[in-house]
Design an enzyme around this catalytic site. Structure first.
Site, PDB file in Angstrom:
ATOM      1  N   ASN A   9       0.864  -1.182   0.000  1.00 50.90           N
ATOM      2  CA  ASN A   9       0.000   0.000   0.000  1.00 50.90           C
ATOM      3  C   ASN A   9       0.904   1.236   0.000  1.00 50.90           C
ATOM      4  O   ASN A   9       1.506   1.556   1.016  1.00 50.90           O
ATOM      5  CB  ASN A   9      -0.897  -0.036   1.246  1.00 50.90           C
ATOM      6  CG  ASN A   9      -1.734   1.213   1.401  1.00 50.90           C
ATOM      7  OD1 ASN A   9      -1.812   2.036   0.496  1.00 50.90           O
ATOM      8  ND2 ASN A   9      -2.368   1.354   2.558  1.00 50.90           N
ATOM      9  N   LYS A  11       0.029   4.284  -0.341  1.00 53.48           N
ATOM     10  CA  LYS A  11      -0.628   5.477   0.222  1.00 53.48           C
ATOM     11  C   LYS A  11      -0.441   6.687  -0.712  1.00 53.48           C
ATOM     12  O   LYS A  11      -0.499   6.527  -1.918  1.00 53.48           O
ATOM     13  CB  LYS A  11      -0.128   5.729   1.650  1.00 53.48           C
ATOM     14  CG  LYS A  11      -0.282   4.460   2.511  1.00 53.48           C
ATOM     15  CD  LYS A  11      -0.144   4.695   3.980  1.00 53.48           C
ATOM     16  CE  LYS A  11      -0.330   3.358   4.702  1.00 53.48           C
ATOM     17  NZ  LYS A  11      -0.315   3.485   6.144  1.00 53.48           N
ATOM     18  N   HIS A  96      -9.810   1.121   4.565  1.00 53.38           N
ATOM     19  CA  HIS A  96      -8.513   1.255   5.249  1.00 53.38           C
ATOM     20  C   HIS A  96      -8.706   2.218   6.427  1.00 53.38           C
ATOM     21  O   HIS A  96      -9.498   3.156   6.349  1.00 53.38           O
ATOM     22  CB  HIS A  96      -7.460   1.784   4.268  1.00 53.38           C
ATOM     23  CG  HIS A  96      -6.094   1.816   4.872  1.00 53.38           C
ATOM     24  ND1 HIS A  96      -5.677   2.850   5.667  1.00 53.38           N
ATOM     25  CD2 HIS A  96      -5.070   0.922   4.837  1.00 53.38           C
ATOM     26  CE1 HIS A  96      -4.440   2.590   6.094  1.00 53.38           C
ATOM     27  NE2 HIS A  96      -4.056   1.426   5.601  1.00 53.38           N
ATOM     28  N   GLU A  98      -7.168   4.679   7.437  1.00 50.65           N
ATOM     29  CA  GLU A  98      -7.034   6.109   7.128  1.00 50.65           C
ATOM     30  C   GLU A  98      -8.296   6.630   6.441  1.00 50.65           C
ATOM     31  O   GLU A  98      -8.689   7.777   6.625  1.00 50.65           O
ATOM     32  CB  GLU A  98      -5.766   6.338   6.301  1.00 50.65           C
ATOM     33  CG  GLU A  98      -4.527   6.196   7.188  1.00 50.65           C
ATOM     34  CD  GLU A  98      -3.327   5.555   6.540  1.00 50.65           C
ATOM     35  OE1 GLU A  98      -3.195   5.599   5.309  1.00 50.65           O
ATOM     36  OE2 GLU A  98      -2.501   4.976   7.286  1.00 50.65           O
ATOM     37  N   GLU A 168      -5.844  -4.881  10.391  1.00 50.41           N
ATOM     38  CA  GLU A 168      -4.793  -3.888  10.659  1.00 50.41           C
ATOM     39  C   GLU A 168      -5.144  -3.116  11.930  1.00 50.41           C
ATOM     40  O   GLU A 168      -5.932  -2.163  11.875  1.00 50.41           O
ATOM     41  CB  GLU A 168      -4.683  -2.907   9.488  1.00 50.41           C
ATOM     42  CG  GLU A 168      -4.311  -3.560   8.180  1.00 50.41           C
ATOM     43  CD  GLU A 168      -3.701  -2.546   7.212  1.00 50.41           C
ATOM     44  OE1 GLU A 168      -2.534  -2.736   6.852  1.00 50.41           O
ATOM     45  OE2 GLU A 168      -4.377  -1.578   6.852  1.00 50.41           O
ATOM     46  N   GLY A 174       2.049   2.284  10.864  1.00 48.45           N
ATOM     47  CA  GLY A 174       3.021   3.364  10.732  1.00 48.45           C
ATOM     48  C   GLY A 174       3.661   3.781  12.047  1.00 48.45           C
ATOM     49  O   GLY A 174       4.292   4.827  12.131  1.00 48.45           O
TER      50      GLY A 174
HETATM   51  P1  PGA Z   1       2.530   0.370   7.648  1.00 44.50           P
HETATM   52  O1  PGA Z   1       1.078   0.591   6.958  1.00 44.50           O
HETATM   53  O2  PGA Z   1       3.069  -0.929   7.118  1.00 44.50           O
HETATM   54  O3  PGA Z   1       3.321   1.562   7.241  1.00 44.50           O
HETATM   55  O4  PGA Z   1       2.276   0.290   9.137  1.00 44.50           O
HETATM   56  C1  PGA Z   1       0.217  -0.489   6.744  1.00 44.50           C
HETATM   57  C2  PGA Z   1      -1.080  -0.006   6.132  1.00 44.50           C
HETATM   58  O5  PGA Z   1      -1.576   1.060   6.518  1.00 44.50           O
HETATM   59  O6  PGA Z   1      -1.668  -0.671   5.248  1.00 44.50           O
END
Ligand code: PGA
Length: 249
Positions: A9, A11, A96, A98, A168, A174
């Site tokens: 991903n 982003k 997701h 976010e 997740e 993150g």
């Molecule tokens: P990350 O993000 O691996 O940077 O923690 C995962 C995601 O949001 O899909």
């Protein structure tokens, strides 16, 4: 042999030219591994260049990070499923964290997107996960089951073969913190039981995501309940990502 999915991903990063450069470097560093499927989720503007540059590797698919449920219309800023498909997307992330927590996307909207994707014959990656305060209040199971049920409302059991679920935990995304492989596997088991109750007859892949990296991927994938990983930060470097998708293979 167990099938594994590795999903990247990107982003809000990697423009169309960067996607081509990434693809060239990644393809040079990897070969298909039996039983493994790789997905890339570039930003919408880079789907076409990523899909074009990665074409020719039958183990690789490209998807959108989000889609609208309507096929067309006055939805400024949104990407429809036909638009994403036209650019080369074979599926999309839905819900997701976010999208849910930065953009305020509801469980109901998430369900509409999942239904629209499955009706269109694309793979829906339904993301679920609890926030830190929900985990600390002992509500992990309640939250992920609510998100799963709402995300799959109105989906016929037969359509679940087009589904991937990604667990997740929001506090792990993150942040450098992640669930232990055993904790994650317990949540996966809960999700899998519910998918069974909803009538899934084939194994719906359940991915883990949240600060996955080269140091923890193998331990996570060693859990029989974890069918793959959804990775943000550690997927941005093509050589690092090549190492993760080849791990233990
Ligand atoms: P990350 O993000 O691996 O940077 O923690 C995962 C995601 O949001 O899909």
């Amino acid at each position: 042999m167990r099938r594994l999915l590795f999903a990247a991903n990107w982003k809000m990063q990697v423009d169309p030219a960067e996607a081509r450069g990434y693809a060239a470097q990644f393809l040079g560093a990897t070969a298909p591994v039996e039983g493994r499927t790789l997905w890339f989720f570039p930003p919408a503007v880079s789907i076409e260049s990523a899909a074009g540059a990665l074409r020719g590797r039958p183990d690789i698919r490209v998807g959108a990070q989000d889609v609208h449920w309507e096929p067309k219309g006055a939805f400024t800023g949104a990407t429809s499923i036909p638009l994403a498909r036209g650019a080369g997307a074979a599926g999309a992330l839905v819900g997701h964290s976010e999208r849910r927590h930065v953009f305020g996307e509801s469980d109901e909207a998430t369900g509409r997107k999942v239904r629209a994707l499955l009706n269109a014959g694309l793979t829906a990656f339904l993301c679920v996960g609890e926030k830190l305060e929900e985990r600390e209040a002992g509500k992990t199971e309640e939250v992920v089951l609510r998100q799963l049920r709402a995300g799959l409302a109105g989906v016929e059991a037969g359509a679940l073969s087009g589904l991937v679920v990604a667990y997740e935990p929001v506090w792990a995304i993150g942040t450098g913190r992640n669930a232990t492989a055993e904790d994650a596997a317990r949540v996966h088991q809960t999700l899998r039981s519910e998918l069974g109750r909803l009538g899934a007859t084939t194994r719906v892949p359940i991915l883990y995501g949240g600060s996955v990296n080269i140091g923890n991927a193998l331990g996570l994938l060693a859990q029989p309940e974890i069918d793959g990983v959804l990775v943000g930060g550690a997927s941005l470097d093509p050589d690092g990502w090549a190492e993760i998708v080849g791990i233990g293979g």
